[in-house]
Motif scaffolding. Structure first.
Motif, PDB file in Angstrom:
ATOM      1  N   PHE A 155       2.264   1.548  -3.871  1.00  0.00           N
ATOM      2  CA  PHE A 155       0.812   1.494  -3.919  1.00  0.00           C
ATOM      3  C   PHE A 155       0.263   2.442  -2.854  1.00  0.00           C
ATOM      4  CE2 PHE A 155       2.264  -2.534  -5.496  1.00  0.00           C
ATOM      5  CZ  PHE A 155       1.555  -2.615  -6.683  1.00  0.00           C
ATOM      6  N   SER A 156      -0.145   3.638  -3.237  1.00  0.00           N
ATOM      7  CA  SER A 156      -0.668   4.630  -2.308  1.00  0.00           C
ATOM      8  C   SER A 156      -1.703   5.462  -3.029  1.00  0.00           C
ATOM      9  CB  SER A 156       0.459   5.523  -1.782  1.00  0.00           C
ATOM     10  OG  SER A 156       0.906   6.376  -2.803  1.00  0.00           O
ATOM     11  N   SER A 157      -2.376   6.350  -2.291  1.00  0.00           N
ATOM     12  CA  SER A 157      -3.391   7.196  -2.907  1.00  0.00           C
ATOM     13  C   SER A 157      -2.806   8.494  -3.428  1.00  0.00           C
ATOM     14  CB  SER A 157      -4.478   7.523  -1.869  1.00  0.00           C
ATOM     15  OG  SER A 157      -3.892   8.184  -0.759  1.00  0.00           O
ATOM     16  N   SER A 158      -1.507   8.737  -3.182  1.00  0.00           N
ATOM     17  CA  SER A 158      -0.922  10.009  -3.591  1.00  0.00           C
ATOM     18  C   SER A 158      -0.249   9.919  -4.936  1.00  0.00           C
ATOM     19  CB  SER A 158       0.081  10.467  -2.531  1.00  0.00           C
ATOM     20  OG  SER A 158       0.836  11.563  -3.000  1.00  0.00           O
ATOM     21  N   GLY A 159       0.862   9.168  -5.019  1.00  0.00           N
ATOM     22  CA  GLY A 159       1.528   8.974  -6.298  1.00  0.00           C
ATOM     23  C   GLY A 159       2.646   9.945  -6.567  1.00  0.00           C
ATOM     24  N   ARG A 204       4.923  -8.928  -8.883  1.00  0.00           N
ATOM     25  CA  ARG A 204       5.773  -7.757  -8.653  1.00  0.00           C
ATOM     26  C   ARG A 204       5.005  -6.446  -8.636  1.00  0.00           C
ATOM     27  NH1 ARG A 204      10.931  -9.196 -12.403  1.00  0.00           N
ATOM     28  NH2 ARG A 204       9.387 -10.384 -13.567  1.00  0.00           N
ATOM     29  N   LEU A 205       4.028  -6.298  -9.529  1.00  0.00           N
ATOM     30  CA  LEU A 205       3.286  -5.043  -9.583  1.00  0.00           C
ATOM     31  C   LEU A 205       1.794  -5.224  -9.341  1.00  0.00           C
ATOM     32  CD1 LEU A 205       4.971  -3.292 -12.648  1.00  0.00           C
ATOM     33  CD2 LEU A 205       5.417  -2.933 -10.226  1.00  0.00           C
ATOM     34  N   ALA A 206       1.319  -6.446  -9.254  1.00  0.00           N
ATOM     35  CA  ALA A 206      -0.117  -6.668  -9.094  1.00  0.00           C
ATOM     36  C   ALA A 206      -0.354  -8.026  -8.455  1.00  0.00           C
ATOM     37  CB  ALA A 206      -0.818  -6.589 -10.454  1.00  0.00           C
ATOM     38  N   ASP A 207      -1.544  -8.181  -7.882  1.00  0.00           N
ATOM     39  CA  ASP A 207      -1.954  -9.468  -7.322  1.00  0.00           C
ATOM     40  C   ASP A 207      -2.585 -10.360  -8.378  1.00  0.00           C
ATOM     41  OD1 ASP A 207      -1.061  -9.018  -4.749  1.00  0.00           O
ATOM     42  OD2 ASP A 207      -2.885  -7.971  -4.170  1.00  0.00           O
ATOM     43  N   TRP A 208      -3.156  -9.761  -9.401  1.00  0.00           N
ATOM     44  CA  TRP A 208      -3.691 -10.548 -10.510  1.00  0.00           C
ATOM     45  C   TRP A 208      -3.634  -9.737 -11.800  1.00  0.00           C
ATOM     46  CZ3 TRP A 208      -7.869  -8.400 -12.988  1.00  0.00           C
ATOM     47  CH2 TRP A 208      -8.696  -7.538 -12.267  1.00  0.00           C
ATOM     48  N   SER A 270      -8.276  -2.548  -5.907  1.00  0.00           N
ATOM     49  CA  SER A 270      -8.352  -1.615  -7.027  1.00  0.00           C
ATOM     50  C   SER A 270      -7.804  -2.283  -8.270  1.00  0.00           C
ATOM     51  CB  SER A 270      -7.558  -0.337  -6.717  1.00  0.00           C
ATOM     52  OG  SER A 270      -6.197  -0.653  -6.467  1.00  0.00           O
ATOM     53  N   ALA A 271      -8.323  -1.894  -9.430  1.00  0.00           N
ATOM     54  CA  ALA A 271      -7.889  -2.460 -10.702  1.00  0.00           C
ATOM     55  C   ALA A 271      -7.810  -1.352 -11.742  1.00  0.00           C
ATOM     56  CB  ALA A 271      -8.854  -3.552 -11.170  1.00  0.00           C
ATOM     57  N   LEU A 272      -6.878  -1.513 -12.678  1.00  0.00           N
ATOM     58  CA  LEU A 272      -6.699  -0.565 -13.767  1.00  0.00           C
ATOM     59  C   LEU A 272      -6.663  -1.310 -15.090  1.00  0.00           C
ATOM     60  CD1 LEU A 272      -3.880   1.775 -12.367  1.00  0.00           C
ATOM     61  CD2 LEU A 272      -6.337   2.246 -12.449  1.00  0.00           C
ATOM     62  N   THR A 294      -5.602   0.289  -0.553  1.00  0.00           N
ATOM     63  CA  THR A 294      -4.812   1.331  -1.192  1.00  0.00           C
ATOM     64  C   THR A 294      -4.934   1.270  -2.699  1.00  0.00           C
ATOM     65  OG1 THR A 294      -2.872  -0.100  -1.145  1.00  0.00           O
ATOM     66  CG2 THR A 294      -3.150   1.443   0.675  1.00  0.00           C
ATOM     67  N   GLU A 295      -4.748   2.396  -3.342  1.00  0.00           N
ATOM     68  CA  GLU A 295      -4.805   2.483  -4.783  1.00  0.00           C
ATOM     69  C   GLU A 295      -3.396   2.480  -5.364  1.00  0.00           C
ATOM     70  OE1 GLU A 295      -6.967   5.947  -5.745  1.00  0.00           O
ATOM     71  OE2 GLU A 295      -8.859   5.226  -4.921  1.00  0.00           O
ATOM     72  N   MET A 296      -3.303   2.277  -6.667  1.00  0.00           N
ATOM     73  CA  MET A 296      -2.010   2.215  -7.325  1.00  0.00           C
ATOM     74  C   MET A 296      -1.554   3.610  -7.740  1.00  0.00           C
ATOM     75  SD  MET A 296      -2.370  -1.308  -9.472  1.00  0.00           S
ATOM     76  CE  MET A 296      -4.156  -1.410  -9.502  1.00  0.00           C
ATOM     77  N   THR A 297      -0.278   3.853  -7.532  1.00  0.00           N
ATOM     78  CA  THR A 297       0.262   5.182  -7.790  1.00  0.00           C
ATOM     79  C   THR A 297       0.506   5.409  -9.268  1.00  0.00           C
ATOM     80  OG1 THR A 297       2.537   4.444  -7.599  1.00  0.00           O
ATOM     81  CG2 THR A 297       1.436   5.116  -5.567  1.00  0.00           C
ATOM     82  N   ASP A 298       0.815   6.658  -9.575  1.00  0.00           N
ATOM     83  CA  ASP A 298       1.130   7.012 -10.953  1.00  0.00           C
ATOM     84  C   ASP A 298       2.374   6.281 -11.446  1.00  0.00           C
ATOM     85  OD1 ASP A 298      -1.020   8.679 -10.980  1.00  0.00           O
ATOM     86  OD2 ASP A 298       0.125  10.510 -10.586  1.00  0.00           O
ATOM     87  N   SER A 299       3.350   6.059 -10.554  1.00  0.00           N
ATOM     88  CA  SER A 299       4.582   5.390 -10.982  1.00  0.00           C
ATOM     89  C   SER A 299       4.302   3.963 -11.432  1.00  0.00           C
ATOM     90  CB  SER A 299       5.615   5.382  -9.848  1.00  0.00           C
ATOM     91  OG  SER A 299       5.113   4.684  -8.718  1.00  0.00           O
ATOM     92  N   VAL A 300       3.435   3.256 -10.719  1.00  0.00           N
ATOM     93  CA  VAL A 300       3.061   1.907 -11.128  1.00  0.00           C
ATOM     94  C   VAL A 300       2.275   1.947 -12.429  1.00  0.00           C
ATOM     95  CG1 VAL A 300       1.633  -0.092 -10.542  1.00  0.00           C
ATOM     96  CG2 VAL A 300       3.101   0.947  -8.813  1.00  0.00           C
ATOM     97  N   ALA A 301       1.351   2.882 -12.534  1.00  0.00           N
ATOM     98  CA  ALA A 301       0.553   2.993 -13.751  1.00  0.00           C
ATOM     99  C   ALA A 301       1.438   3.253 -14.965  1.00  0.00           C
ATOM    100  CB  ALA A 301      -0.484   4.105 -13.601  1.00  0.00           C
TER     101      ALA A 301
END
Length: 577
Positions: A155-159, A204-208, A270-272, A294-301
């Protein structure tokens, strides 16, 4: 961030130059980011961070106290995570390399660092000393090493990710997606699919996580909501229901408004949103959120996008199953009468248990219907086989018998015409399908009743075509009332005979299918040595429903193995009018 704010708080009450404290805060923040990222990769649970500052001379606990200014000499940070297995080893590791744990930056920058295990918790700590800070041509050390950190952050702003970290997450991500596929593939209820999606992604990948599904009107309904804190689920659902995603939205991870109900901590998040698309149709939306700055990275997305595709496919499979089940039940309801007709002077009862799972109709069937002029007809039959084609024959047979009976055909004529129709159908099946085609044979008990309006009971005319013979219980005991004849559909020219008798008040007529008579216990069958007659003999004085239930229970109790055939029991019990 916690570490930066703690250092800045102490810096305001210290004599340490601002350039030094800025570099110290920047490097400490970089190291914490690596530790947090590493913990998320290997544990995926909630992370706790603690930070302390060392001063010289020792200062008070409150940096704003009256002891005078201090000088910051080092920062000490602990990052704790709870291990997902619930167990950790009792080892403690320390060193400067850090590569065994995947901590390259900590090993390069920290004066000392280590790992401590506390039951189910793992604590990774480091000490960053001002005296050990390495000079750089320009800017902070974090500027030179930030590219390597990006590989570790989930979870970062770069990805962006370096090859080593990408390979590690690819291995873990592959196992995660395999688990998702296994859990979702066997589900046949769309709301259960949505529930499993939440359990997979949180924590594992999100809080909600929230899953919307389209309804029959084309709108969106909020199917399931999950949160790491169960106490927040209701508030989260309330906030999300107010603004559902647009129906038909097609996206692979667009930013979604952070629910106001989740801002109690003041951190926001942040939410997607991801569309659930399968078979060219949009079936709903999946939204995940992570609290914090922090925002979610491309790998998580990308991982969640893969999960969303699997969820969508599971939803469309569940809907297809539900639609087929609905059609099947609607068709099956047409195979059997909704209830037995009521006739004067005779109590009636039916027990019907199809063997096939998920079916309400099998190869056995029954009917009892009025023909007019104080006459009723009844039947109990069994089509060879248990597949859907056999089930279709039951409905056709029942309606054909009703048609023939109401046109005035007697018992013998009804069986003769039905036999001719079955034989003709079998010949056509063989002609079309060749030798592999199996003709359908039918066993049937068919009879007519004419109630005696004065004395009670009824006069009966009954015939059996390859079916277990009906039994009559009277004061004289139990006796069969007919002789069984050839199955329907074997010989088109067969002629059938009917047998007449009176069913007097207090007497009972029992008709069953071979699922009862052929119920097995080892090498024995229930009707060996007139076993069914012996059961009926114990039913003296019972009404129709009590007799049917006793026979049903006896069939189940006869063997220890599950019943392997349809069970059908029809009971007619004469009473006084």
């Amino acid at each position: 961030m916690l570490v930066r704010s703690e250092i800045e708080k102490w810096a305001r009450a210290s004599v340490t130059p601002g350039s030094v404290t800025e570099r110290l805060a920047e490097d400490a923040e970089l190291l914490v980011s690596e530790l947090v990222s590493n913990a998320l990769v290997h544990a995926g649970t909630r992370i706790e961070v603690a930070c302390g500052v060392e001063t010289e001379p020792p200062g008070p606990d409150d940096p704003t106290g009256a002891s005078g200014p201090v000088e910051i000499t080092a920062v000490l940070v602990e990052v704790m995570d709870r291990q997902p297995t619930g167990r950790v080893t009792g080892e403690t590791a320390a060193g400067r390399g850090g590569r065994g744990l995947g901590l390259q930056i900590v090993g390069a920058l920290a004066q000392s660092w280590g790992v401590t295990y506390r039951r189910t918790e793992k604590v990774v700590w480091f000490r960053l000393a001002v005296s050990e800070m390495v000079g750089k041509p320009s800017g902070s050390l974090s500027e030179a090493m930030h590219r390597e950190l990006e590989a570790a952050e989930i979870f970062s702003s770069s990805g962006r990710a370096d090859r080593r970290r990408t390979a590690e997450w690819a291995d873990r991500g592959g196992a995660f997606l395999a688990e998702a596929s296994e859990l979702l593939s066997g589900q046949l209820d769309e709301d259960m699919v949505a529930a499993l999606a939440g359990q997979l992604l949180v924590p594992r990948l999100a809080d909600w996580c929230a899953v919307w599904l389209t309804d029959e009107t084309g709108g969106m309904r909020l199917s399931r909501v999950w949160d790491v804190d169960e106490r927040k689920v209701d508030a989260l659902r309330y906030a999300l229901e107010a603004e559902p995603p647009p129906a038909g939205l097609r996206t692979v991870g667009i930013p979604w408004p952070w629910p106001a109900s989740m801002d109690e901590s003041g951190r926001g998040g942040s939410a997607l949103a991801f569309s659930l698309v399968a078979g060219g149709a949009c079936l709903g939306s999946l939204v995940i959120g992570r609290s914090g700055p922090t925002e979610m990275t491309d790998s998580v997305a990308r991982t969640v996008e893969d999960v969303a595709r699997r969820v969508a496919q599971a939803v469309i499979t569940a809907r297809q199953y539900a639609r087929q089940t609905s059609i099947s039940r609607a068709l099956q309801r047409r195979q059997l009468p909704p209830s037995l007709a009521s006739l004067p002077g005779v109590e009636t009862a039916i027990v019907y248990e199809p063997h096939a799972m998920g079916q309400t109709v099998g190869g056995d069937f029954y009917d009892l219907f009025p023909m007019g002029d104080n006459r009723w007809s009844f039947l109990l039959g069994d089509v060879q086989g248990k597949d859907p084609e056999a089930m279709s024959v039951t409905g056709l047979t029942r309606h054909l018998v009703r048609l023939l009976a109401r046109e005035g055909h007697g018992v013998e004529s009804v069986l003769g015409r039905l036999n001719a129709a079955m034989a003709e159908e079998g010949a056509e099946a063989v002609a079309v399908g060749g030798e592999s085609a199996q003709p359908r044979f039918l066993s049937l008990v068919y009879g007519e009743l004419e109630p005696d309006m004065e004395r009670g009971g009824a006069h009966c005319s009954v015939a059996s075509a390859g079916h277990p013979a009906p039994l009559k219980l009277s004061e004289d005991g139990v006796t069969p009332v007919v002789e069984s004849q050839i199955l329907l559909g074997i010989d088109e020219g067969t002629e059938f005979s009917a047998y007449g008798f009176d069913l007097r008040p207090g007497e009972t007529l029992l008709c069953v299918t071979d699922g009862v008579t052929e119920r097995r216990s080892g090498q024995r069958q229930l009707d060996d040595d007139d076993g069914l007659a012996q059961i009926l003999a114990t039913c003296g004085g019972m009404g129709a429903m009590a007799v049917a239930e006793r026979v049903r229970q006896a069939a189940h109790d006869f063997g220890t193995e599950p019943v392997e055939d349809d069970l059908a029991i029809l009971v007619l019990h004469a009473v006084r009018g």
